[in-house]
Design a protein around this motif. Sequence first.
Motif, PDB file in Angstrom:
ATOM      1  N   ALA A  88      -9.566   7.955  -9.195  1.00  0.00           N
ATOM      2  CA  ALA A  88      -8.197   7.836  -8.690  1.00  0.00           C
ATOM      3  C   ALA A  88      -8.176   7.388  -7.231  1.00  0.00           C
ATOM      4  O   ALA A  88      -7.349   6.559  -6.830  1.00  0.00           O
ATOM      5  CB  ALA A  88      -7.470   9.175  -8.834  1.00  0.00           C
ATOM      6  N   LYS A  89      -9.104   7.907  -6.443  1.00  0.00           N
ATOM      7  CA  LYS A  89      -9.138   7.565  -5.028  1.00  0.00           C
ATOM      8  C   LYS A  89      -9.435   6.092  -4.831  1.00  0.00           C
ATOM      9  O   LYS A  89      -8.742   5.392  -4.072  1.00  0.00           O
ATOM     10  CB  LYS A  89     -10.191   8.429  -4.328  1.00  0.00           C
ATOM     11  N   TYR A  90     -10.446   5.589  -5.510  1.00  0.00           N
ATOM     12  CA  TYR A  90     -10.833   4.195  -5.317  1.00  0.00           C
ATOM     13  C   TYR A  90      -9.814   3.243  -5.937  1.00  0.00           C
ATOM     14  O   TYR A  90      -9.615   2.118  -5.432  1.00  0.00           O
ATOM     15  CB  TYR A  90     -12.218   3.951  -5.907  1.00  0.00           C
ATOM     16  N   THR A  91      -9.149   3.647  -6.992  1.00  0.00           N
ATOM     17  CA  THR A  91      -8.084   2.822  -7.555  1.00  0.00           C
ATOM     18  C   THR A  91      -6.927   2.700  -6.578  1.00  0.00           C
ATOM     19  O   THR A  91      -6.341   1.621  -6.410  1.00  0.00           O
ATOM     20  CB  THR A  91      -7.602   3.428  -8.880  1.00  0.00           C
ATOM     21  N   GLU A  92      -6.604   3.795  -5.909  1.00  0.00           N
ATOM     22  CA  GLU A  92      -5.542   3.758  -4.910  1.00  0.00           C
ATOM     23  C   GLU A  92      -5.911   2.855  -3.741  1.00  0.00           C
ATOM     24  O   GLU A  92      -5.071   2.091  -3.248  1.00  0.00           O
ATOM     25  CB  GLU A  92      -5.267   5.182  -4.410  1.00  0.00           C
ATOM     26  N   ARG A  93      -7.181   2.920  -3.315  1.00  0.00           N
ATOM     27  CA  ARG A  93      -7.612   2.046  -2.215  1.00  0.00           C
ATOM     28  C   ARG A  93      -7.526   0.574  -2.614  1.00  0.00           C
ATOM     29  O   ARG A  93      -7.127  -0.281  -1.808  1.00  0.00           O
ATOM     30  CB  ARG A  93      -9.040   2.398  -1.813  1.00  0.00           C
ATOM     31  N   ARG A  94      -7.882   0.270  -3.835  1.00  0.00           N
ATOM     32  CA  ARG A  94      -7.799  -1.114  -4.297  1.00  0.00           C
ATOM     33  C   ARG A  94      -6.360  -1.592  -4.370  1.00  0.00           C
ATOM     34  O   ARG A  94      -6.053  -2.734  -4.006  1.00  0.00           O
ATOM     35  CB  ARG A  94      -8.467  -1.233  -5.664  1.00  0.00           C
ATOM     36  N   GLU A  95      -5.448  -0.725  -4.792  1.00  0.00           N
ATOM     37  CA  GLU A  95      -4.044  -1.098  -4.839  1.00  0.00           C
ATOM     38  C   GLU A  95      -3.487  -1.327  -3.435  1.00  0.00           C
ATOM     39  O   GLU A  95      -2.626  -2.199  -3.236  1.00  0.00           O
ATOM     40  CB  GLU A  95      -3.236  -0.012  -5.554  1.00  0.00           C
ATOM     41  N   ARG A  96      -3.978  -0.568  -2.463  1.00  0.00           N
ATOM     42  CA  ARG A  96      -3.540  -0.801  -1.091  1.00  0.00           C
ATOM     43  C   ARG A  96      -3.968  -2.175  -0.600  1.00  0.00           C
ATOM     44  O   ARG A  96      -3.216  -2.867   0.097  1.00  0.00           O
ATOM     45  CB  ARG A  96      -4.109   0.280  -0.175  1.00  0.00           C
ATOM     46  N   VAL A  97      -5.171  -2.567  -0.943  1.00  0.00           N
ATOM     47  CA  VAL A  97      -5.647  -3.898  -0.555  1.00  0.00           C
ATOM     48  C   VAL A  97      -4.788  -4.973  -1.210  1.00  0.00           C
ATOM     49  O   VAL A  97      -4.391  -5.963  -0.567  1.00  0.00           O
ATOM     50  CB  VAL A  97      -7.131  -4.066  -0.928  1.00  0.00           C
ATOM     51  N   TYR A  98      -4.485  -4.803  -2.482  1.00  0.00           N
ATOM     52  CA  TYR A  98      -3.644  -5.777  -3.178  1.00  0.00           C
ATOM     53  C   TYR A  98      -2.238  -5.816  -2.584  1.00  0.00           C
ATOM     54  O   TYR A  98      -1.615  -6.886  -2.507  1.00  0.00           O
ATOM     55  CB  TYR A  98      -3.581  -5.446  -4.668  1.00  0.00           C
ATOM     56  N   THR A  99      -1.736  -4.656  -2.171  1.00  0.00           N
ATOM     57  CA  THR A  99      -0.417  -4.623  -1.542  1.00  0.00           C
ATOM     58  C   THR A  99      -0.414  -5.394  -0.227  1.00  0.00           C
ATOM     59  O   THR A  99       0.514  -6.163   0.056  1.00  0.00           O
ATOM     60  CB  THR A  99       0.016  -3.168  -1.305  1.00  0.00           C
ATOM     61  N   CYS A 100      -1.453  -5.195   0.581  1.00  0.00           N
ATOM     62  CA  CYS A 100      -1.546  -5.947   1.846  1.00  0.00           C
ATOM     63  C   CYS A 100      -1.667  -7.447   1.602  1.00  0.00           C
ATOM     64  O   CYS A 100      -1.177  -8.258   2.398  1.00  0.00           O
ATOM     65  CB  CYS A 100      -2.740  -5.443   2.665  1.00  0.00           C
ATOM     66  N   MET A 101      -2.308  -7.826   0.508  1.00  0.00           N
ATOM     67  CA  MET A 101      -2.424  -9.249   0.186  1.00  0.00           C
ATOM     68  C   MET A 101      -1.095  -9.819  -0.308  1.00  0.00           C
ATOM     69  O   MET A 101      -0.826 -11.020  -0.135  1.00  0.00           O
ATOM     70  CB  MET A 101      -3.513  -9.445  -0.867  1.00  0.00           C
ATOM     71  N   ARG A 102      -0.253  -8.994  -0.894  1.00  0.00           N
ATOM     72  CA  ARG A 102       1.042  -9.455  -1.384  1.00  0.00           C
ATOM     73  C   ARG A 102       2.125  -9.441  -0.307  1.00  0.00           C
ATOM     74  O   ARG A 102       3.155 -10.104  -0.457  1.00  0.00           O
ATOM     75  CB  ARG A 102       1.507  -8.579  -2.543  1.00  0.00           C
ATOM     76  N   ILE A 103       1.910  -8.699   0.764  1.00  0.00           N
ATOM     77  CA  ILE A 103       2.936  -8.560   1.792  1.00  0.00           C
ATOM     78  C   ILE A 103       3.344  -9.907   2.398  1.00  0.00           C
ATOM     79  O   ILE A 103       4.543 -10.188   2.527  1.00  0.00           O
ATOM     80  CB  ILE A 103       2.464  -7.585   2.885  1.00  0.00           C
ATOM     81  N   PRO A 104       2.407 -10.785   2.807  1.00  0.00           N
ATOM     82  CA  PRO A 104       2.858 -12.055   3.412  1.00  0.00           C
ATOM     83  C   PRO A 104       3.777 -12.860   2.503  1.00  0.00           C
ATOM     84  O   PRO A 104       4.802 -13.393   2.966  1.00  0.00           O
ATOM     85  CB  PRO A 104       1.534 -12.795   3.684  1.00  0.00           C
ATOM     86  N   ARG A 105       3.448 -12.932   1.235  1.00  0.00           N
ATOM     87  CA  ARG A 105       4.271 -13.727   0.308  1.00  0.00           C
ATOM     88  C   ARG A 105       5.652 -13.103   0.115  1.00  0.00           C
ATOM     89  O   ARG A 105       6.678 -13.790   0.217  1.00  0.00           O
ATOM     90  CB  ARG A 105       3.547 -13.839  -1.032  1.00  0.00           C
TER      91      ARG A 105
END
Length: 566
Positions: A88-105
Amino acid sequence: MAGVGDAAAPGEGGGGGGADGPERDRRGEAEQPGGGHGPAAAPQHTETLGFYESDPRRERRRGRAELSLLRFLSAELTRGYFLEHNEAKYTERRERVYTCMRIPRELEKLMVFGIFLCLDAFLYVLTLLPLRVCLALFRLFALPCYGLRDRRLLQPAQVCDVLKGVILVICYVMMHYVDYSMMYHLIRGQSVIKLYIIYNMLEVADRLFSSFGQDILDALYWTATEPKERKRAHIGVIPHFFMAVLYVFLHAILIMVQATTLNVAFNSHNKSLLTIMMSNNFVEIKGSVFKKFEKNNLFQMSNSDIKERFTNYVLLLIVCLRNMEQFSWNPDHLWVLFPDVCMVVASEIAVDIVKHAFITKFNDITADVYSEYRASLAFDLVSSRQKNAYTDYSDSVARRMGFIPLPLAVLLIRVVTSSIRVQGILSYACVVLFYFGLVSLKILNSIVLLGKACQYVKEARMEEKLFNRPPASTPSQSASKAQSKRRSSPGLSTEENLSASVPSQPARPKDDVIPLLVTSSSDQFLTTPDCDEKDITQDNSELKHRSSKKDLLEIDRFTICGNRID
């Protein structure tokens, strides 16, 4: 006697066995290990913590063998671990990275839509507002011919248009008494550090003026169009009108000083002032990233960023016009200014992306929230086009984003008329063609924006709210009613409390009642923070000690001078 003694000796041993026998047995047992009368018994070890104590020498040898460098190195090289034990912890960290990648768009989608909204409101003042003022004046002068069919000489919207037009003309005439060249040389004579401080003070003053200015204009519009049957509770239309004129004039001068400071930075030899002003944008990251933000606060800051970016574009346009005038409209000088303009725009975009990316990361906000913000802006656009609209579209944009187009329009007209000289019939024909071009651009922009806004409203399932009308009671009365309802029913659930925070609106007839969006999942996502079901009871207790959150559609206060947190 000897025989008796000899016989008695065993007898004594036997007869005295009761006392001496056990002692000999114990002595024999004690002497047996060291006496060599049999095989040596194994040493007995005491048990401690599940292990048996061993020979100290053997322990020391084993410890030296285990502390060898090779065993440590091999343990470090072959040591393993399993990430799935904390999935669960590492899945949450990966989702945070994906969220930061989606923020500019997602952020740039919101920014582009908001900038075109500001452009539409700005072009409205320059193009359609003069035509609406002419129509209102024509109706006013044609009343003797057609007769007074209504009690009012003009409709409320026409009164507001006439007031805007008069304010625009008066402030434009007053701006002619402000010498731009003297202001430029006065600012250029200051030191770099002093100019940096002045520019920061101007930014804060601009936000304060935008916050209070729309209230002044709204008070003027309502005072001029309020029904006369009601009891007078105001100071009169003329004092409000003079306050509005003074505000627009002072705000226009403030924006002119900002444009002049930016022009001085562009024309400086070493570009040090421009670099310092660009670095000021990165200081904004420090003041925003490490604060707690909720969705409503982030929505306010996003609107402020949209307004700030559009204002910077207009300031850059003014700087380019002034510089091109000084160089006799030489097109080669435009390419000299182009790198600096691109540098300012790129730094603004980079700062906004970094700021929003880390704010969403630290506050666990998903990137989908920007589509909700865009839907809220689209709702304002669509609702202002209805027959029962209670405000003009430019005013709704001003309330939402803090963008007031009147001062900026006054300054731009003043700069354009002073930079471009119109002489001859051909020049006037070009001016007329340019005006019709602006009208065409305004109409095309409005059509595209309206189509996109309808699409965003349908995607967010917000069509039902379009049929509701604004509340007839004053804000203080509605707030007191809501508080009395909460006090009378303390056992309300969280959803009921949130729905009670929305002011009551008159419903349509019962035969075609449509369920409100407050009960839908999308609007609950707009108003409620992300939490698990187990935290609902805790949130209910916290709601008693703090004010209820407002819906995004109710937020019309836009000043984020200190990133104010509710």
